[in-house]
Design an enzyme around this catalytic site. Structure first.
Site, PDB file in Angstrom:
ATOM      1  CB  SER A 110     -25.867  -4.337  -6.751  1.00 40.03           C
ATOM      2  OG  SER A 110     -26.822  -4.994  -5.327  1.00 40.03           O
ATOM      3  CE  LYS A 123     -23.271  -0.845  -6.791  1.00 41.36           C
ATOM      4  NZ  LYS A 123     -21.451  -0.768  -7.974  1.00 41.36           N
ATOM      5  CE1 TYR A 148     -23.236  -0.318  -3.468  1.00 43.80           C
ATOM      6  CE2 TYR A 148     -25.106  -1.456  -3.332  1.00 43.80           C
ATOM      7  CZ  TYR A 148     -23.745  -1.032  -3.996  1.00 43.80           C
ATOM      8  OH  TYR A 148     -23.373  -2.354  -4.230  1.00 43.80           O
TER       9      TYR A 148
END
Length: 274
Positions: free
Chosen positions: A165, A182, A178
């Site tokens: 991401s 990533k 998160y």
């Protein structure tokens, strides 16, 4: 000349999607794509199938697998599916065994599964959320690559793609843990690519920006969230899952035969790196 360019770029003209050399670039290849019954994963499975690959899709829910297989098969693609929770060892084993049983081997792995059970800054994350995020987003990506490796080695070469991401480069304030997970995928890509380069196994990564999917619904469903998100995107729009699938199709094809250890950003111009 325009026609050739349109075909290579996958441009839609007169209502037709002109996929890059559709049906030939990945002819004879077998691809396994995780979390591939919706959103980016589904678009990747569809595109790889359109370019000639036989594709094994997966999801945690059997009904989602059945629906996606039905849709893709009706579109003329050679696809099968397996219920797979990537955090379950037996499910991962069954996923790869299904690919070998049905299609005779595996050339391509696309690791797309990810979770985000909480929102908030990185140091606000609960321990349970942190553990879940890193188990699925990082550990399972590692395990999938490790466990598929013997099959790809049997083919004397292949390709692994991790879906990361843009948040791995520029953390999202509400997706702290998160975002860090990533970032870890960039390191996994670099390390694995160096280990496998001499075996003709390429390992690359995609860092999508804000793509209009159910997973990213919180960033585009409300008008306030939409305006805030769009202000970060120089192109002024959200990405479409197909705009990520085309990047993946390139990376796993021979067109990218000298590319390994890289992360391709597809974010509409959002900041990533120099």
């Amino acid at each position: 000349m325009l026609k050739v360019f349109a075909n290579q770029a996958g441009i839609t003209m007169n209502g037709r999607n002109l996929c890059s050399i559709a049906g030939s670039r990945l002819q004879g290849k077998v691809a396994v794509v995780t979390a591939s019954t919706d959103g980016i994963g589904y678009a990747i499975a569809e595109r790889l199938g359109q370019e000639g690959a036989k594709v094994v899709i997966s999801s945690r829910k059997e009904q989602n697998v059945a629906r996606a297989v039905d849709q893709l098969t009706k579109a003329g693609l050679d696809v099968t599916g397996v219920k797979c929770h990537v955090a379950t060892s037996a499910d991962r084993k069954a996923l790869f065994e299904k690919a070998v049983e049905k299609y005779g081997g595996i050339d391509i792995l696309v690791s797309n599964a990810a979770v985000n059970p909480e929102v908030g800054g990185v140091l606000e994350a609960s321990e349970s959320a942190w553990d879940k995020i890193f188990e699925v987003n990082v550990k399972c990506s590692f395990l999938l690559a490790k466990e598929v490796l013997p099959y790809i080695r049997q083919r004397k070469g292949g390709s692994i793609v991790f879906v990361s991401s843009i948040a791995g480069f520029q953390p999202f304030s509400l997706l702290g843990a998160y975002s860090v997970s990533k970032t870890a995928l960039f390191g996994l890509t670099k390390a694995a690519s160096q280990d496998l380069a001499s075996e003709n196994i390429r390992v690359n990564c995609i860092a999508p920006g804000i793509i209009k999917t159910k997973f990213a619904a919180a960033l585009h469903e409300s008008e306030v969230a939409k305006e805030t998100a769009l202000a970060q995107i120089p192109m002024g729009r959200f990405g479409d899952p197909k705009e990520i699938s085309s990047v993946c199709a390139f990376l796993v094809s021979n067109d990218a035969s000298f590319i390994t250890g890289e992360t391709i950003v597809a974010s509409g111009g959002m900041p990533s790196r120099l």
